[in-house]
Enzyme design. Structure first.
Site, PDB file in Angstrom:
ATOM      1  N   ASP A 327      -6.174  -4.703  -1.412  1.00 26.60           N
ATOM      2  CA  ASP A 327      -5.086  -5.474  -2.316  1.00 26.60           C
ATOM      3  C   ASP A 327      -5.648  -6.555  -3.262  1.00 26.60           C
ATOM      4  OD1 ASP A 327      -2.503  -5.927  -3.185  1.00 26.60           O
ATOM      5  OD2 ASP A 327      -1.618  -6.267  -1.225  1.00 26.60           O
ATOM      6  N   ASP A 387       5.673  -4.529  -5.526  1.00 27.04           N
ATOM      7  CA  ASP A 387       6.211  -4.147  -4.130  1.00 27.04           C
ATOM      8  C   ASP A 387       7.558  -3.947  -4.352  1.00 27.04           C
ATOM      9  OD1 ASP A 387       3.701  -5.355  -3.729  1.00 27.04           O
ATOM     10  OD2 ASP A 387       4.454  -6.994  -2.192  1.00 27.04           O
TER      11      ASP A 387
END
Length: 552
Positions: A327, A387
């Site tokens: 990430d 997200d």
């Protein structure tokens, strides 16, 4: 239309300027033209193409979380850029502060302009005074010898989705894209527990997961001591090795989250090696701010940093992990001072190639918060939106902030990358009954759309809160996989999309979704007797055949 300042025409050409030389060719290809070549010297921000700008364009952000959307090129107003997240907005933020910018490709009705790679330069488009201009950003790096240009294609056809799919196929071929034949399903801790995850809750969900059709069990952010100190756990978590062992003993593929190119100002790795990070004026440069800390970017041009990365990921592999969510990858490509005179894109690729080498060809790498084009050929799956969240986010600005609405929109507008660049990850399904603001219809809309898009299906819930409705939605979503999706009205400006998919486990399907009203309509034609067969060609492309016979 001009190419390197010359009138657009087929042939081979040389452009000699004071600081650089470009040798390039313009050749006819199926559905359009391809511009390729090489450059040496100090090209800086190199103009490649200039043409009249269309009014309505599909623009794309350079990394996972950023928007991919249709905008009016002439009424666009530059966004306010949060200084803590400057480089998620753009790797060349000075452009975005003045002009409409699109990274890697831009589309209008009936035409796609797209760069096929980002191995050395950062390719982008900008609208300047009514003109669309394509650039290659070389970040002031000088090249003593010729290096390849990132190829550019111009494709034309009335069928815009077809053009985007063709563009994606060309990108896949150019970069030897990794497109696994099998799409893993699984569980992820993040969207229920966030940073409050405990090992006790992990074990609870590990037992409950046996009642779900999951293969991967992935622990997200929360287990580690600090950003950068990945092998030291906190709280009630056992060792990283013990976590993998327990997950595997319960019958799942162990998965783990890291942000491998990031180190926090409080981490042991930074305090022991302050010279390992990208600098500005000789001092550590903040790549972004998160976790209430300054986060620095590892200098991926340094051999000792690459050795550390290799040791980290080869250790995780030896412990039993086979699913790696990596990430905040954009940090590896932030501009700044590095030990070696290479571009940020070259540095990023050194880092991600090192991780792939360390985990092996049989491990699954899921990229996130990542530059898109430079990662093709290294990752198996990629987050292609911001997200998601346990709320729809109708009042959330479309700037990469968490919201189910914008996460799903990006899954739709970047649909053509799936099975061509990698497997698309639309972010996790949230199906629980409690501790969520999502309505039943919003959960269905999100899940079924991801199914029709044939995307990765990962769920993120406290599984004790998933009731019959959630289990039913998950089952029906999985039955929508296996097809070849197409967003028929990809240039929609009103967030209403019509998506068709042929050859799914439920037959040919169509879903019409409205992300404003949160309504959807799903149609199934019924199961087909055709069996899907995947053949990987020598050039790395996957070809899909549908044969008579029993379905797989």
């Amino acid at each position: 239309m001009e190419i390197f300042g010359k009138t657009f025409r087929e042939g081979r050409f040389v452009l000699k300027e004071k600081n650089f030389t470009v040798e390039f060719a313009v050749e006819k290809i199926h559905l359009g033209w391809k511009i390729s070549g090489r450059v040496k010297g100090s090209p800086g921000r190199l103009e490649v193409l200039r043409t009249k700008a269309p009014e309505k364009v599909l623009v794309n952000n350079w990394q996972s979380w950023g928007p991919c959307r249709v905008v009016d090129a002439f009424s666009f107003k530059p966004p306010e850029i949060d200084p803590n997240w400057r480089y998620t907005a753009s790797v060349v933020p000075d452009v975005l502060e003045r002009n409409l910018q699109s990274d890697y490709f831009v589309a209008e009705e009936g035409k796609v302009y797209g760069f096929l790679s980002s191995k050395i330069a950062h390719p982008f488009f900008a609208v300047e005074d009514g003109e669309l201009v394509a650039y290659l950003e070389y970040f002031d790096v000088e090249f003593d010898d010729f290096v390849p240009l990132e190829p550019l294609v111009v494709l034309e056809d009335p069928n815009t989705p077809l053009l985007l799919e063709k563009y994606a196929e060309l990108v896949g071929m150019e970069n030897n894209a990794r497109v696994p034949k099998h799409t893993p399903t699984g569980w992820c801790s993040w969207y229920h527990y966030f940073l409050d995850l405990t090992w006790e809750e992990t074990l609870k969900n590990l037992k409950l997961a046996k009642n779900f059709p999951f293969e991967v069990f992935q622990i997200d952010d929360a287990y580690e001591k600090d950003i950068g100190d990945w092998l030291v756990t906190r709280g009630d978590f056992p060792s990283v090795e013990e976590m993998a062992k327990v997950i595997a003993e319960n019958g799942f593929i162990p998965g783990i989250w890291t942000a491998p190119f990031s180190v926090s100002e409080t981490s042991d790795v930074f305090n022991e090696h302050p010279d390992w990070v990208v600098k500005e004026n000789g001092e550590p440069k903040m790549a972004y701010r998160n976790w209430n800390k300054k986060i620095y970017a590892l200098d991926l041009s340094k051999d000792e940093v690459l050795n550390w990365l290799f040791d980290l990921f080869s250790s995780l592999r030896k412990m039993g992990y086979r699913y790696f969510k990596i990430d905040f990858l954009f940090a590896g490509a932030v501009p700044g001072e590095r030990k070696k005179n290479i571009t940020p894109i070259q540095a990023f690729r050194k880092g991600i190639e090192t991780i792939r080498k360390a985990v092996g060809e049989d491990s699954f790498i899921l990229g996130c918060g990542s530059p898109l084009l430079p990662a093709v050929g290294c990752v198996d799956g990629m987050r292609i939106g911001p997200d998601t969240a346990p709320f729809w986010g109708e009042h959330i600005e479309d700037n990469g902030a968490p919201a189910a609405r914008w996460a799903l929109r990006n899954a739709i507008t970047r649909y053509f990358m799936h099975d061509r660049f990698w497997l698309n990850d639309p972010d996790c399904l949230i199906l629980r009954e409690e501790k969520t603001d999502l309505t039943q219809k919003e959960k269905e809309l999100y899940s079924y759309t991801c199914g029709v898009l044939d995307n990765m299906i990962i769920e993120s819930d406290d599984l004790s809160l998933v009731r019959d409705h959630g289990k039913k939605v998950l089952k029906e979503t999985l039955e929508l996989l296996g097809g070849r999706p197409r967003v028929q009205n990809i240039m929609s400006e009103d967030l209403r999309y019509e998506i068709v998919s042929s050859g799914t486990l439920s037959g040919n399907v169509k879903i019409v979704v409205d992300l404003n009203s949160r309504e959807y309509h799903l149609e199934k034609e019924g199961k087909s007797s055709l069996k899907k067969r995947v053949v990987k060609r020598e050039d790395g492309r996957n070809f899909y055949f549908y044969e008579e016979g029993e379905r797989e």
